[in-house]
Structure formats: structure tokens, C-alpha cells
Design an enzyme around this catalytic site. Structure first.
Site, PDB file in Angstrom:
ATOM      1  N   ARG A 130       3.203 -12.548  14.828  1.00  0.00           N
ATOM      2  CA  ARG A 130       4.144 -11.637  14.143  1.00  0.00           C
ATOM      3  C   ARG A 130       4.357 -11.979  12.664  1.00  0.00           C
ATOM      4  NH1 ARG A 130       6.735 -11.992  19.212  1.00  0.00           N
ATOM      5  NH2 ARG A 130       6.227 -10.130  20.401  1.00  0.00           N
ATOM      6  N   LYS A 152      -1.089  -5.058  -0.211  1.00  0.00           N
ATOM      7  CA  LYS A 152      -1.723  -4.083   0.690  1.00  0.00           C
ATOM      8  C   LYS A 152      -2.801  -4.811   1.478  1.00  0.00           C
ATOM      9  CE  LYS A 152      -1.040   0.338  -1.615  1.00  0.00           C
ATOM     10  NZ  LYS A 152      -1.687   1.487  -2.284  1.00  0.00           N
ATOM     11  N   GLU A 194     -11.436  -1.154 -12.650  1.00  0.00           N
ATOM     12  CA  GLU A 194     -10.008  -1.302 -12.326  1.00  0.00           C
ATOM     13  C   GLU A 194      -9.230  -1.878 -13.513  1.00  0.00           C
ATOM     14  OE1 GLU A 194      -8.521  -0.252  -9.514  1.00  0.00           O
ATOM     15  OE2 GLU A 194     -10.099  -0.150  -7.987  1.00  0.00           O
ATOM     16  N   LYS A 235       0.114  -4.530 -12.947  1.00  0.00           N
ATOM     17  CA  LYS A 235       0.239  -4.266 -11.512  1.00  0.00           C
ATOM     18  C   LYS A 235       1.512  -4.898 -10.968  1.00  0.00           C
ATOM     19  CE  LYS A 235      -1.767  -3.821  -7.086  1.00  0.00           C
ATOM     20  NZ  LYS A 235      -2.932  -3.678  -6.261  1.00  0.00           N
ATOM     21  N   GLU A 245       5.120   1.881  -2.280  1.00  0.00           N
ATOM     22  CA  GLU A 245       4.500   3.128  -2.737  1.00  0.00           C
ATOM     23  C   GLU A 245       5.265   4.368  -2.312  1.00  0.00           C
ATOM     24  OE1 GLU A 245       0.164   3.026  -2.842  1.00  0.00           O
ATOM     25  OE2 GLU A 245       0.147   5.192  -2.536  1.00  0.00           O
ATOM     26  N   ARG A 249       4.072   3.522  -7.626  1.00  0.00           N
ATOM     27  CA  ARG A 249       2.887   2.725  -7.271  1.00  0.00           C
ATOM     28  C   ARG A 249       1.666   3.616  -7.053  1.00  0.00           C
ATOM     29  NH1 ARG A 249       2.200  -2.560  -3.308  1.00  0.00           N
ATOM     30  NH2 ARG A 249      -0.051  -2.683  -3.585  1.00  0.00           N
ATOM     31  N   ASN A 253      -3.435   4.593  -7.933  1.00  0.00           N
ATOM     32  CA  ASN A 253      -4.531   5.285  -7.241  1.00  0.00           C
ATOM     33  C   ASN A 253      -5.309   6.206  -8.176  1.00  0.00           C
ATOM     34  OD1 ASN A 253      -3.758   4.057  -4.843  1.00  0.00           O
ATOM     35  ND2 ASN A 253      -2.314   5.702  -4.343  1.00  0.00           N
ATOM     36  N   HIS A 256      -8.819   7.308  -7.427  1.00  0.00           N
ATOM     37  CA  HIS A 256      -9.150   6.893  -6.054  1.00  0.00           C
ATOM     38  C   HIS A 256      -9.295   8.068  -5.086  1.00  0.00           C
ATOM     39  CE1 HIS A 256      -8.326   2.968  -7.651  1.00  0.00           C
ATOM     40  NE2 HIS A 256      -8.555   2.376  -6.499  1.00  0.00           N
ATOM     41  N   HIS A 260     -12.631   7.701  -3.362  1.00  0.00           N
ATOM     42  CA  HIS A 260     -12.772   7.418  -1.929  1.00  0.00           C
ATOM     43  C   HIS A 260     -13.659   8.469  -1.259  1.00  0.00           C
ATOM     44  CE1 HIS A 260      -9.042   4.638  -1.202  1.00  0.00           C
ATOM     45  NE2 HIS A 260     -10.058   4.001  -1.722  1.00  0.00           N
ATOM     46  N   HIS A 274     -17.072   0.363  -4.672  1.00  0.00           N
ATOM     47  CA  HIS A 274     -15.735   0.945  -4.811  1.00  0.00           C
ATOM     48  C   HIS A 274     -15.374   1.194  -6.286  1.00  0.00           C
ATOM     49  CE1 HIS A 274     -11.488   1.704  -4.235  1.00  0.00           C
ATOM     50  NE2 HIS A 274     -11.205   0.710  -5.060  1.00  0.00           N
TER      51      HIS A 274
HETATM   52  N1  GLY Z   1      -4.856  -0.646  -5.175  1.00  0.00           N
HETATM   53  C1  GLY Z   1      -3.700   0.134  -5.314  1.00  0.00           C
HETATM   54  C2  GLY Z   1      -2.442  -0.561  -4.922  1.00  0.00           C
HETATM   55  O1  GLY Z   1      -2.448  -1.753  -4.679  1.00  0.00           O
HETATM   56  O2  GLY Z   1      -1.411   0.071  -4.820  1.00  0.00           O
END
Ligand code: GLY
Length: 381
Positions: A130, A152, A194, A235, A245, A249, A253, A256, A260, A274
Site C-alpha cells: 500500500r 506521475k 521536452e 515543472k 492536474e 498542470r 501536455n 502530447h 500520443h 516519445h
Molecule cells: N509529463 C506531464 C506531467 O508530468 O504532468
């Protein structure tokens, strides 16, 4: 020959998340300090290093040596390289190995690798017993400026990328800029997309600096460290304001949603890394913004010019094999976007530009507008 690179003091960027705050330590050779930092964070704790075969060849021994020098017991878990490891099978392999290594609540998982290893090991840590803490030791430029920061974690579902996961912040990020010396030029360039993203989405002055200094970032040294630290600061600031997000946040993206879909259309293969998908995606987002009258065409051209100058693909025709194999049609690309998490009740969310250095979240974008835009792009390719 480049001049020998001097070691300067590391830069520390704080991710201000209250009782879950952590440091990102950036600099040449900071990997050597991992053991001492882990010992200070978790006295008496054990560790398990999760890495992939290629990274293990270069960086597993120095990582283990640093932990051993600080008296920290560690075990190693080596997964196959590549996106395929971000799967239920990969998660099972890592989770079972962590249990076998007797990693408990007070121990630490160490993710040593690029985005795949970070996402997989972080998610395994998030659900093991957990929740066990973890440390990110990113070894790709992309992971150092993006995926290792912000918590993430996750794996892919056969139905889409990153659909199974959780927010689980690391307790420390060690971004050793000298490990980037072993990356291929293509991998480094993909990560650079990035870096450029932070300028394009929120910092015109940084973007202008990148326009003038990108070559120095590729050769290493102070410019590389400045670019990584600036990206991490950008960031960290966004994550501190919007960890989960629910709002801004999403700006991260940028590029993206298109990217994607292009990655999915090329089977998440080596045809398109990517970061390369993000590069083409950012140009498409800029051009779509221009088509909607949000920015001048010259601003979109500026974005493309810089990414192309850095050696990145910027057009659909730049995708490997495009001339021979083509790509999905506009409807298929739209369907791929609909699988992404950036869709709400049939309307697409795009990150668009109001200026170079100012991105905005556009909810409720009509899919038909996107389809027409993509059809035109596919036709011009
Ligand atoms: N890669 C986008 C984020 O971490 O929100």
C-alpha cells in the site's frame, strides 16, 4: 575534442509539496552522492534498484557502489528495455521481485533509468504494501526534465498509454548530467523536445535563450545544467500549484495530444520516440493555434524553426517510414486521441498557444475542426 568538463556545485530545486516536498539535485557526478543522501533520508533502510539492461551496463555498478559506500543494503531488479515493460507483466515482475527482496514500508525503491523505468518502478512502489517511498535517478534527458519529477507513475493498458497508474511523488530525484553522455544523439534530441516545451508553454525568455544556446546544451557543460535546472524549476512550480492536474498542470501536455496519437499510430515503436512525437505535436498545436487565429503564422513558424534547428522531426513526413508505410488517416488519429486521458464527454482538450511562451488549456475543441486540420496536414505531407 571538447574541453574537459569541470565539476561545479550541484543545483537543488525544491518541489514544494508540504510534507511530501522533495529535492531535485542536478549536476555532474551527483550520482556519487546517492548513498549518503539515501542514508540521511532513510537511516537503516534497505533499497532495491529497478533498472533496464542497457542502463545497467553503464550505471548499475556506480549506483550500487555509492549505496554500498554508505552501508546501505541493496538488491537489483533488471527489466527489459522499452515501452513493453510498462505492462501488467512488467509490473508483476517488479512487484514480485520487490516482495522477494523483502522491501518493506521503511525501505526505498530506486528507479534507475529513463521514463519507462521511472513510471514502472514508481507505480510498483506506490502499490507495494500500500505504498513504499521511492527515489528517481533519471538517466535520460527526457526523464531528468519531465517524467522523474511530479509523481506521475503507471503502466500502459492494451487500450492506451498510461491508463493504469497513480500519483506517487518520489522522495528525492538525482539528475546526474554526466550520465547523459552515454545517450545516443537521437535519444538526447528527443529529450530536448521536452526542454523546449517549457519555453514554448510558459517562458519566452527561456525559449529565446534556447534558440541561441541549444548547441551548447548538446555538447554538455554549464548550458546543459542551466537548461535542465530551468526545466525542473518550471515543472516543480506547476506541480506545486496543481499536483493532481485539476488545472494548469495540463499545460505540461503541450504537444502530447497529437504526439500520443502519432506514437500510437506508429505502434509505440522506434519509428517515433516519445519526444519526437511531442516535437511534431507541438508544431501541430502551434499551427492549429494559428489556424484558429490565436497566434500569428510567424509564431508557429518560429516554434518549428527552432525544433528543426535542434535536429528534431517537425512534420508528419519526418516520421520514419512515412513515405513507404504512410500513417493512419485523420479519423483513425482522432479515434486514437479519444483514447487519451485528454478527452471529456466527446470533446477534446488541447493545449494551444496565445503566444510563444504562453500556452492555454482549450477545453471543448470540436473534433471536426481537428479532423479537418489533420486531413490537411496529412495531405500536405
Ligand atoms: N509529463 C506531464 C506531467 O508530468 O504532468
Amino acid at each position: 575534442m571538447t574541453a574537459p568538463l569541470k565539476r561545479s556545485a550541484p543545483t537543488t530545486v525544491d518541489v514544494a509539496l508540504g510534507d511530501r516536498a522533495y529535492d531535485i539535485v542536478i549536476g555532474r557526478d551527483v550520482l556519487q552522492s546517492l548513498g549518503a543522501r539515501v542514508a540521511a533520508l532513510r537511516p537503516g533502510g534497505h533499497t532495491a534498484i529497478v533498472t533496464d539492461r542497457t542502463v545497467a551496463k553503464h550505471w548499475l555498478e556506480p549506483t550500487e557502489a555509492s549505496l554500498a559506500a554508505a552501508g546501505i543494503p541493496t538488491s537489483r531488479i533488471i527489466v527489459e528495455e522499452g515501452e513493453g515493460s510498462k505492462s501488467y507483466a512488467g509490473l508483476s515482475q517488479v512487484s514480485e521481485a520487490l516482495i522477494a527482496a523483502r522491501i518493506e514500508r521503511n525501505d526505498l525503491v530506486i528507479a534507475l533509468g529513463g521514463g519507462v523505468v521511472g513510471d514502472l518502478a514508481g507505480f510498483a512502489a506506490a502499490i507495494l504494501r500500500r505504498g513504499v517511498d521511492f527515489v528517481q535517478v533519471p538517466t535520460s534527458l527526457l526523464a531528468q526534465v519531465d517524467s522523474s519529477v511530479g509523481g506521475k507513475t503507471g503502466i500502459n493498458s492494451p487500450q492506451g498509454k498510461n491508463l493504469i497508474g497513480s500519483f506517487h511523488q518520489p522522495v528525492l530525484v538525482i539528475a546526474d548530467t554526466s550520465v547523459l553522455d552515454t545517450l545516443s544523439a537521437r535519444q538526447f534530441r528527443a529529450g530536448y523536445a521536452e526542454v523546449a516545451k517549457y519555453g514554448i508553454l510558459g517562458d519566452e525568455a527561456f525559449f529565446a535563450w534556447l534558440e541561441n544556446n541549444h548547441a551548447a546544451i548538446f555538447s554538455g557543460g554549464a548550458a546543459r545544467e542551466h537548461a535542465i535546472a530551468t526545466s525542473c524549476r518550471a515543472k516543480a512550480a506547476i506541480v506545486a500549484r496543481d499536483e493532481r492536474e485539476t488545472g494548469e498542470r495540463a499545460l505540461l501536455n503541450l504537444g502530447h495530444t497529437f504526439g500520443h496519437a502519432l506514437e500510437a499510430a506508429t505502434g509505440f515503436s522506434d519509428r517515433l520516440f516519445h519526444g519526437e512525437g511531442v516535437s511534431i505535436g507541438m508544431v501541430l498545436a502551434a499551427e492549429f493555434s494559428a489556424q484558429l487565429g490565436m497566434i500569428a503564422p510567424e509564431a508557429a513558424a518560429r516554434v518549428e524553426l527552432h525544433l528543426a534547428a535542434a535536429g528534431l522531426p517537425t512534420r508528419l513526413r519526418d516520421i520514419a517510414g512515412f513515405a513507404q508505410e504512410g500513417l493512419a488517416d485523420a479519423d483513425a488519429l482522432l479515434a486514437l486521441m479519444a483514447q487519451d486521458k485528454k478527452v471529456k464527454r466527446g470533446k477534446l482538450t488541447f493545449i494551444l498557444l496565445e503566444a510563444v511562451g504562453r500556452a492555454v488549456i482549450a477545453n471543448n475543441v470540436e473534433p471536426s475542426l481537428v479532423r479537418d486540420f489533420l486531413q490537411a496536414k496529412l495531405a500536405e505531407a
